[in-house]
Design an enzyme around this catalytic site. Structure first.
Site, mmCIF file in Angstrom:
data_model
loop_
_atom_site.group_PDB
_atom_site.id
_atom_site.type_symbol
_atom_site.label_atom_id
_atom_site.label_comp_id
_atom_site.label_asym_id
_atom_site.label_seq_id
_atom_site.Cartn_x
_atom_site.Cartn_y
_atom_site.Cartn_z
ATOM 1 C CD1 TRP A 163 -0.198 -1.398 3.199
ATOM 2 C CD2 TRP A 163 0.468 0.734 3.307
ATOM 3 N NE1 TRP A 163 0.544 -1.248 4.347
ATOM 4 C CE2 TRP A 163 0.955 0.045 4.443
ATOM 5 C CE3 TRP A 163 0.766 2.098 3.169
ATOM 6 C CZ2 TRP A 163 1.728 0.667 5.433
ATOM 7 C CZ3 TRP A 163 1.531 2.722 4.137
ATOM 8 C CH2 TRP A 163 1.998 2.022 5.252
ATOM 9 C CE LYS A 187 -5.153 -8.982 -2.120
ATOM 10 N NZ LYS A 187 -4.646 -7.710 -1.523
ATOM 11 C CB SER A 242 5.799 -7.728 6.655
ATOM 12 O OG SER A 242 5.059 -8.918 6.548
ATOM 13 C CD GLU A 263 11.261 -3.527 -1.433
ATOM 14 O OE1 GLU A 263 11.308 -3.254 -0.205
ATOM 15 O OE2 GLU A 263 10.582 -2.904 -2.259
ATOM 16 C CB CYS A 297 11.011 -1.105 2.445
ATOM 17 S SG CYS A 297 9.395 -1.749 2.123
ATOM 18 C CD GLU A 394 10.363 -1.647 8.064
ATOM 19 O OE1 GLU A 394 9.842 -2.774 8.200
ATOM 20 O OE2 GLU A 394 10.700 -1.183 6.974
HETATM 21 C C1 SIN Z 1 11.080 3.354 -3.156
HETATM 22 O O1 SIN Z 1 11.831 4.076 -2.512
HETATM 23 O O2 SIN Z 1 11.006 3.421 -4.391
HETATM 24 C C2 SIN Z 1 10.222 2.332 -2.524
HETATM 25 C C3 SIN Z 1 10.557 2.090 -1.153
HETATM 26 C C4 SIN Z 1 9.783 0.924 -0.608
HETATM 27 O O3 SIN Z 1 9.767 -0.143 -1.234
HETATM 28 O O4 SIN Z 1 9.197 1.054 0.460
#
Ligand code: SIN
Length: 491
Positions: A163, A187, A242, A263, A297, A394
């Site tokens: 999201w 999805k 996650s 990722e 992330c 995090e």
């Molecule tokens: C991004 O910086 O392009 C995405 C970062 C993420 O995957 O949260």
């Protein structure tokens, strides 16, 4: 599907995007259920979508499988042209796409526009990369043989997107898959499915054949994930989210030894050494920590600042953070939107209370804004130590913890002391230090004297429990290709 006036009121061309019910990949829903999408800023209802079930996912997979041979059989140039068309349409409709993104996710409109541009850039990049898939010939050890390697599309890809970047993550996964000749079942996150739907509407205009792109709307990910992992027609899963869900998907894929690209979570250190340009480091920390309200992330999660520059850094940083305007993403000059939901808000509150209880000092912020909604003040905390929750987990929100350090070797050890290895940042000017630290940090991506590094041209991804595989760059394409060795004998 029903869409509220609140959402369509923001759009120049609502009819184009919200006639999605006529799109074949959404018409085959077995259940009568629906789920609601809300604006996290206001709580307003934006849309009600079909809540697709496992049987619908299986239908989408069948469609993707049926389209596979046709799509893989096109020339690279033909696939490239379709991606290019889609890229152009996304740019043409970028204002509407950004408005949808801000409405469903909450990020400031300027950030949403930049995300749409980033999504379009992935399509452009892989439209170009589609034409550059090469095999190799190998010098055979005997005269009567020829040996070579060809690259072929992996097959049907199940993509699950988060999201926090609901447009760019869709493009980042789908565009290399399509360039490689794969077909896709996507999805999108249940909180933010609308911009993905709008992008699919544009893909249809771009001329992708039926079945090449398939969208699954569902109010939760478990059933969809299970079917994507269990269905033998799906040959690869690409997931951003996650680490916990990544582990689950990996277990579910193990039965068929299915390929995965993940990722996952991060716990990014941001180190300011004594030879850093402090003003540049402050600027970089604002980017690395507060972009998307800290919900990325790659957000800086632990700011380590050398004692000799600590006080000046903390003062300048807190001053700028305090000035960041919080509010509805559609309002002018807003830098920080709402958090995605109440759970996110509670997590930040818990991290702040734990830190204060253990002796940290709040330099600015520290509180939720208002009684309802999910807005939180951008916050800076000093006096943070490694045993506090904020140093270990995090936060995924606008909370910057500063940890003072003296020993440059020890800080690299502390930065690496985590199960995660996605992104790290540091500021320094001594060239020898720059190389040594860059090489010593156990992370898939290292920002050196910059607080932002995401780019379609670069391999995005992590080490350790932050993921597997890379997205973006030429390496992102390899993740969707199989290598086949051909040995020709009797020559
Ligand atoms: C991004 O910086 O392009 C995405 C970062 C993420 O995957 O949260």
């Amino acid at each position: 599907m029903t869409l509220t006036q609140r959402l369509t009121g923001h759009l120049k061309n609502p009819a184009l995007f919200f006639d999605l019910a006529s799109v074949p990949h959404l018409s085959a829903t077995s259940g009568a259920g629906r789920f609601a999408v809300h604006n996290p800023s206001t709580g307003e209802l934006l849309a009600e979508l079909p809540d697709m079930e496992t049987a619908d996912v299986a239908v989408a997979i069948d469609r993707a499988d049926a389209a596979r041979a046709c799509w893989a059989g096109l020339t690279a140039r033909e696939r490239s042209d379709a991606l290019w068309q889609w890229h152009q349409l996304i740019l043409e409709h970028s204002d509407d796409l950004a408005a949808i993104l801000t409405a469903e996710m909450g990020k400031p409109l300027a950030e949403a526009k930049s995300e749409i541009a980033h999504a379009a850039a992935y399509l452009q990049w892989y439209a170009e990369e589609a034409n550059r898939i090469y095999g190799e010939t190998i010098s055979a050890p005997s005269k009567d043989r020829r040996m070579l390697v060809i690259k072929q599309p992996i097959g049907v890809v199940g993509a699950i997107t988060p999201w926090n970047f609901p447009a760019s993550m869709v493009a980042r996964k789908i565009s290399p898959a399509l360039a490689a000749g794969c077909t896709v079942v996507l999805k999108p996150a249940e909180q933010t499915p609308l911009v993905a739907g709008a992008m699919f509407a544009l893909a249809r205009l771009a001329g992708f054949p039926d079945g090449v792109l398939n969208l699954v709307y569902a109010s939760e990910g478990d059933g969809v994930g299970r079917e994507l992992c269990a269905n033998p027609k799906v040959r690869k899963i690409s997931f951003t989210g996650s680490t916990e869900v990544g582990r689950l998907l990996m277990r579910q894929c193990s039965g068929q030894i299915k390929k995965v690209s993940f990722e996952l979570g991060g716990n990014a250190p941001f180190i300011v050494f004594d030879d850093a340009d402090v003003d540049a480091a402050v600027e970089g920390a604002i980017q690395a920590k507060f972009r998307n309200a800290g919900q990325t992330c790659v957000s800086a999660n632990r700011l380590y600042v050398h004692s000799s520059v600590h006080d000046v850094f903390a003062e300048k940083f807190a001053e700028l953070v305090q000035a960041l305007r919080v509010g509805d993403g559609f309002e002018a000059d807003v830098a920080i939107g709402p958090l995605i939901d109440i759970h996110a808000l509670r997590k930040i509150e818990a991290h702040v209370s734990d830190a204060v209880l253990k002796g940290a000092t709040i330099r600015c912020g520290g509180n939720r804004i208002g009684q309802s909604g999910t807005f939180f003040e951008p916050t800076v905390i000093t006096g943070v130590i490694s045993t506090m929750q904020i140093a270990q987990e995090e936060t995924f929100g606008p909370l910057a913890p500063i940890i003072r350090f003296d020993d440059p070797d020890e800080v690299v050890r502390a930065a690496n002391d985590t199960i995660y290895g996605l992104a790290a940042y540091f500021y320094a000017s001594n060239l020898k230090r720059v190389w040594r630290v860059a090489e010593a940090l156990e992370y898939g991506m290292v920002g050196i004297n910059t607080g932002r590094m995401s780019s379609e041209a670069a391999p995005f991804g992590g080490l350790k429990q932050s993921g597997i595989g890379r997205e973006g760059s030429r390496h992102g394409l390899e993740d969707y290709l199989e290598m086949k060795y051909l040995c020709m004998g009797g020559l």
